[in-house]
Design a protein around this motif. Structure first.
Motif, PDB file in Angstrom:
ATOM      1  N   GLU A  12       0.820  -1.204   0.000  1.00 27.24           N
ATOM      2  CA  GLU A  12       0.000   0.000   0.000  1.00 27.24           C
ATOM      3  C   GLU A  12       0.857   1.259   0.000  1.00 27.24           C
ATOM      4  O   GLU A  12       0.559   2.235  -0.692  1.00 27.24           O
ATOM      5  CB  GLU A  12      -0.922  -0.003   1.223  1.00 27.24           C
ATOM      6  CG  GLU A  12      -1.891  -1.182   1.271  1.00 27.24           C
ATOM      7  CD  GLU A  12      -2.812  -1.099   2.467  1.00 27.24           C
ATOM      8  OE1 GLU A  12      -3.470  -0.059   2.637  1.00 27.24           O
ATOM      9  OE2 GLU A  12      -2.864  -2.066   3.251  1.00 27.24           O
ATOM     10  N   LEU A  13       1.944   1.238   0.758  1.00 26.47           N
ATOM     11  CA  LEU A  13       2.849   2.377   0.752  1.00 26.47           C
ATOM     12  C   LEU A  13       3.454   2.587  -0.624  1.00 26.47           C
ATOM     13  O   LEU A  13       3.595   3.719  -1.092  1.00 26.47           O
ATOM     14  CB  LEU A  13       3.953   2.166   1.787  1.00 26.47           C
ATOM     15  CG  LEU A  13       3.649   2.549   3.236  1.00 26.47           C
ATOM     16  CD1 LEU A  13       4.798   2.154   4.133  1.00 26.47           C
ATOM     17  CD2 LEU A  13       3.377   4.037   3.347  1.00 26.47           C
ATOM     18  N   SER A  14       3.822   1.510  -1.279  1.00 27.33           N
ATOM     19  CA  SER A  14       4.424   1.621  -2.613  1.00 27.33           C
ATOM     20  C   SER A  14       3.446   2.233  -3.599  1.00 27.33           C
ATOM     21  O   SER A  14       3.816   3.111  -4.394  1.00 27.33           O
ATOM     22  CB  SER A  14       4.873   0.235  -3.109  1.00 27.33           C
ATOM     23  OG  SER A  14       5.869  -0.306  -2.271  1.00 27.33           O
ATOM     24  N   ARG A  15       2.179   1.804  -3.556  1.00 33.10           N
ATOM     25  CA  ARG A  15       1.191   2.363  -4.478  1.00 33.10           C
ATOM     26  C   ARG A  15       0.984   3.856  -4.227  1.00 33.10           C
ATOM     27  O   ARG A  15       0.890   4.649  -5.177  1.00 33.10           O
ATOM     28  CB  ARG A  15      -0.132   1.607  -4.342  1.00 33.10           C
ATOM     29  CG  ARG A  15      -0.120   0.227  -4.975  1.00 33.10           C
ATOM     30  CD  ARG A  15      -1.532  -0.308  -5.131  1.00 33.10           C
ATOM     31  NE  ARG A  15      -2.169  -0.516  -3.842  1.00 33.10           N
ATOM     32  CZ  ARG A  15      -2.156  -1.674  -3.183  1.00 33.10           C
ATOM     33  NH1 ARG A  15      -1.530  -2.714  -3.713  1.00 33.10           N
ATOM     34  NH2 ARG A  15      -2.765  -1.800  -2.024  1.00 33.10           N
ATOM     35  N   GLN A  16       0.906   4.249  -2.954  1.00 30.35           N
ATOM     36  CA  GLN A  16       0.688   5.659  -2.661  1.00 30.35           C
ATOM     37  C   GLN A  16       1.878   6.503  -3.086  1.00 30.35           C
ATOM     38  O   GLN A  16       1.723   7.567  -3.707  1.00 30.35           O
ATOM     39  CB  GLN A  16       0.440   5.847  -1.165  1.00 30.35           C
ATOM     40  CG  GLN A  16       0.181   7.292  -0.765  1.00 30.35           C
ATOM     41  CD  GLN A  16      -1.044   7.871  -1.448  1.00 30.35           C
ATOM     42  OE1 GLN A  16      -2.111   7.296  -1.407  1.00 30.35           O
ATOM     43  NE2 GLN A  16      -0.877   9.013  -2.089  1.00 30.35           N
ATOM     44  N   LEU A  17       3.097   6.035  -2.790  1.00 32.76           N
ATOM     45  CA  LEU A  17       4.279   6.801  -3.153  1.00 32.76           C
ATOM     46  C   LEU A  17       4.480   6.822  -4.662  1.00 32.76           C
ATOM     47  O   LEU A  17       4.958   7.823  -5.217  1.00 32.76           O
ATOM     48  CB  LEU A  17       5.509   6.215  -2.453  1.00 32.76           C
ATOM     49  CG  LEU A  17       5.523   6.386  -0.930  1.00 32.76           C
ATOM     50  CD1 LEU A  17       6.741   5.726  -0.326  1.00 32.76           C
ATOM     51  CD2 LEU A  17       5.491   7.860  -0.543  1.00 32.76           C
ATOM     52  N   ASP A  18       4.131   5.753  -5.346  1.00 31.17           N
ATOM     53  CA  ASP A  18       4.210   5.760  -6.816  1.00 31.17           C
ATOM     54  C   ASP A  18       3.263   6.801  -7.399  1.00 31.17           C
ATOM     55  O   ASP A  18       3.596   7.469  -8.390  1.00 31.17           O
ATOM     56  CB  ASP A  18       3.870   4.374  -7.366  1.00 31.17           C
ATOM     57  CG  ASP A  18       4.969   3.361  -7.100  1.00 31.17           C
ATOM     58  OD1 ASP A  18       6.096   3.790  -6.779  1.00 31.17           O
ATOM     59  OD2 ASP A  18       4.702   2.146  -7.210  1.00 31.17           O
ATOM     60  N   HIS A  19       2.072   6.947  -6.796  1.00 31.93           N
ATOM     61  CA  HIS A  19       1.127   7.951  -7.267  1.00 31.93           C
ATOM     62  C   HIS A  19       1.706   9.356  -7.075  1.00 31.93           C
ATOM     63  O   HIS A  19       1.626  10.209  -7.975  1.00 31.93           O
ATOM     64  CB  HIS A  19      -0.190   7.810  -6.509  1.00 31.93           C
ATOM     65  CG  HIS A  19      -1.175   8.907  -6.777  1.00 31.93           C
ATOM     66  ND1 HIS A  19      -1.814   9.064  -7.992  1.00 31.93           N
ATOM     67  CD2 HIS A  19      -1.626   9.924  -5.982  1.00 31.93           C
ATOM     68  CE1 HIS A  19      -2.612  10.117  -7.940  1.00 31.93           C
ATOM     69  NE2 HIS A  19      -2.521  10.658  -6.736  1.00 31.93           N
ATOM     70  N   TRP A  20       2.300   9.609  -5.908  1.00 32.79           N
ATOM     71  CA  TRP A  20       2.911  10.914  -5.673  1.00 32.79           C
ATOM     72  C   TRP A  20       4.085  11.160  -6.610  1.00 32.79           C
ATOM     73  O   TRP A  20       4.282  12.277  -7.084  1.00 32.79           O
ATOM     74  CB  TRP A  20       3.367  11.003  -4.214  1.00 32.79           C
ATOM     75  CG  TRP A  20       2.245  11.269  -3.270  1.00 32.79           C
ATOM     76  CD1 TRP A  20       1.008  11.769  -3.574  1.00 32.79           C
ATOM     77  CD2 TRP A  20       2.251  11.052  -1.857  1.00 32.79           C
ATOM     78  NE1 TRP A  20       0.245  11.862  -2.437  1.00 32.79           N
ATOM     79  CE2 TRP A  20       0.976  11.442  -1.371  1.00 32.79           C
ATOM     80  CE3 TRP A  20       3.184  10.571  -0.960  1.00 32.79           C
ATOM     81  CZ2 TRP A  20       0.631  11.366  -0.025  1.00 32.79           C
ATOM     82  CZ3 TRP A  20       2.853  10.496   0.375  1.00 32.79           C
ATOM     83  CH2 TRP A  20       1.585  10.883   0.847  1.00 32.79           C
ATOM     84  N   GLN A  21       4.877  10.139  -6.862  1.00 33.22           N
ATOM     85  CA  GLN A  21       6.019  10.308  -7.754  1.00 33.22           C
ATOM     86  C   GLN A  21       5.557  10.671  -9.165  1.00 33.22           C
ATOM     87  O   GLN A  21       6.165  11.515  -9.829  1.00 33.22           O
ATOM     88  CB  GLN A  21       6.852   9.025  -7.776  1.00 33.22           C
ATOM     89  CG  GLN A  21       7.612   8.773  -6.494  1.00 33.22           C
ATOM     90  CD  GLN A  21       8.251   7.400  -6.441  1.00 33.22           C
ATOM     91  OE1 GLN A  21       8.137   6.622  -7.388  1.00 33.22           O
ATOM     92  NE2 GLN A  21       8.924   7.089  -5.351  1.00 33.22           N
TER      93      GLN A  21
END
Length: 401
Positions: free
Chosen positions: A219-228
């Motif tokens: 879940e953290l990876s998906r959220q940070l990928d969205h921000w990136q």
């Protein structure tokens, strides 16, 4: 006296039989197998004298005062300690909710961002490992205890399908270590075999706690990928800086928590290497090998979490730096274009200023075609400078990937 099921739960595990939940605390050591006493932190504090008496009756040893205070401390980081009679391991788990006893990674008022970040709260789970007793102290809302207890007392589903036969050309394990690894990863005992000892049961629950961290990283990876993706869009104005800073702080604190977990399990593994089997029988040697393999597996899972958290930290930091670099390049492009346009119009302003001087005799002023000569020279100068700057790529945009 019958105990409240949700406060203190007692299980009797013995080889070759179904795990059984007991309504009351036992008063004598088990003839076979071991006891698992799982209680909440509040129940442990309330029933401490009685639990100490039960441990004295079952093991001949009580918890020392320092370990009691550690088990009651909701702010305690993950760590390992031992005495001559028992071992104690504390591991911080992810909290399902903000319970009063939980210790959040950051203050609730300062924690922001998406729901996945607001869920990252941890609380300690303590284990006291005796020879025939496992005492575990959990938070009030601990799902790990209830999930594993349900797994223990649920009978396995009957099956009529015979186990798959090994290929005829496969070579048998040549060493005891290979046999242990094969038994852990394949075969009928991979998911149905009951824990053989209190240490084995503790490691299984610790492994389940660590796996929750592995699930969280997705879940953290998906959220940070969205921000990136938002940060690297050249025409997007990113406004989630507060949430991004909270995410970076949360990742840093999560890294510290996982480091404490790794240090605690490494200390446990180091002490486990000094253990001697209860007897020289192959079964005792195999049980000790299973504990060592399972301990190394838990340590490997923790290291995977640490590696992934650090990679997320580095990726987030790199993306922020790339964002500011892209914004700086965009600003440079704008300033270069404006400078080139200013340079194009400077000669035009000069010509216009010359012909605007308050002199009586100026060349071309009193001629019929003087205006067109001035306009032609201004146009030629502007076109020439524009072509020159275009050839020098002063007016070209920097390519966006």
């Amino acid at each position: 006296m019958t105990l409240t099921p949700q406060a203190i739960r007692i299980f009797h595990l013995q080889p070759g039989a179904q795990a059984r939940e007991l309504p009351e605390l036992p008063t004598q050591p088990p003839a076979r197998g071991f006891y698992w006493i799982a209680c909440t932190r509040a129940a442990f504090s309330t029933e401490l004298p009685r639990l100490q008496g039960v441990l004295q009756a079952l093991t001949g040893q009580q918890l020392v005062d320092l370990h009691v205070s550690d088990l009651l401390n909701a702010q305690l980081p993950s760590h390992y300690d031992y005495t001559s009679q028992y071992d104690m391991l504390v591991v911080r788990r992810l909290s399902a909710s903000l319970a009063p006893a939980a210790a959040p990674l950051m203050p609730a008022a300062a924690r922001g961002g998406p729901p996945v970040l607001r869920r990252i709260d941890t609380s300690p789970v303590g284990f006291a490992v005796f020879d025939q007793v496992l005492l575990s102290v959990h938070p009030a809302d601990c799902s790990v205890r209830d999930a594993y207890a349900a797994r223990l007392i649920t009978p396995p589903a009957p099956t009529t399908t015979p186990p798959p036969e090994a290929p005829k050309d496969s070579a048998p394990p040549t060493t005891p270590a290979e046999a242990v690894v094969r038994e852990l990863r394949t075969g009928p005992v991979a998911g149905t075999r009951l824990p053989a000892s209190p240490a084995d049961l503790m490691l299984r629950m610790v492994n389940q706690i660590v796996d929750n961290y592995l699930d969280l990283r997705r879940e953290l990876s998906r959220q940070l990928d969205h921000w990136q993706a938002e940060l690297l869009q050249p025409r997007t104005r990113f406004n989630n800086w507060r949430a991004l800073m909270d995410a970076r702080l949360t990742l840093h604190q999560l890294d510290e928590i996982c480091e404490d977990q790794r240090a605690a399990v490494q200390a446990w593994c180091a002490v486990l290497e000094t253990w001697a089997p209860s007897s020289d029988t192959p079964a005792a040697l195999r049980e000790l090998d299973l504990l060592k393999v399972r301990s190394r597996d838990v340590l490997e899972h923790i290291e995977r979490v640490v590696h992934h958290v650090r990679r997320l930290e580095q990726s987030t930091e790199a993306t922020v730096q790339m964002h500011f670099s892209a914004q700086s390049n965009r600003t440079n492009d704008i300033m270069r274009t404006l400078t080139a346009l200013t340079a194009v119009f400077l000669p035009l302003n000069l010509i216009a200023g010359i012909f605007g001087m308050n002199f009586e005799f100026i060349p071309l002023v009193h001629k019929q075609d003087g205006f067109w000569w001035a306009m032609g020279s201004m146009t030629a100068t502007a076109v020439g400078l524009t072509l020159f700057f275009w050839r020098k790529r002063y007016l070209a945009r920097t390519g966006q990937g």
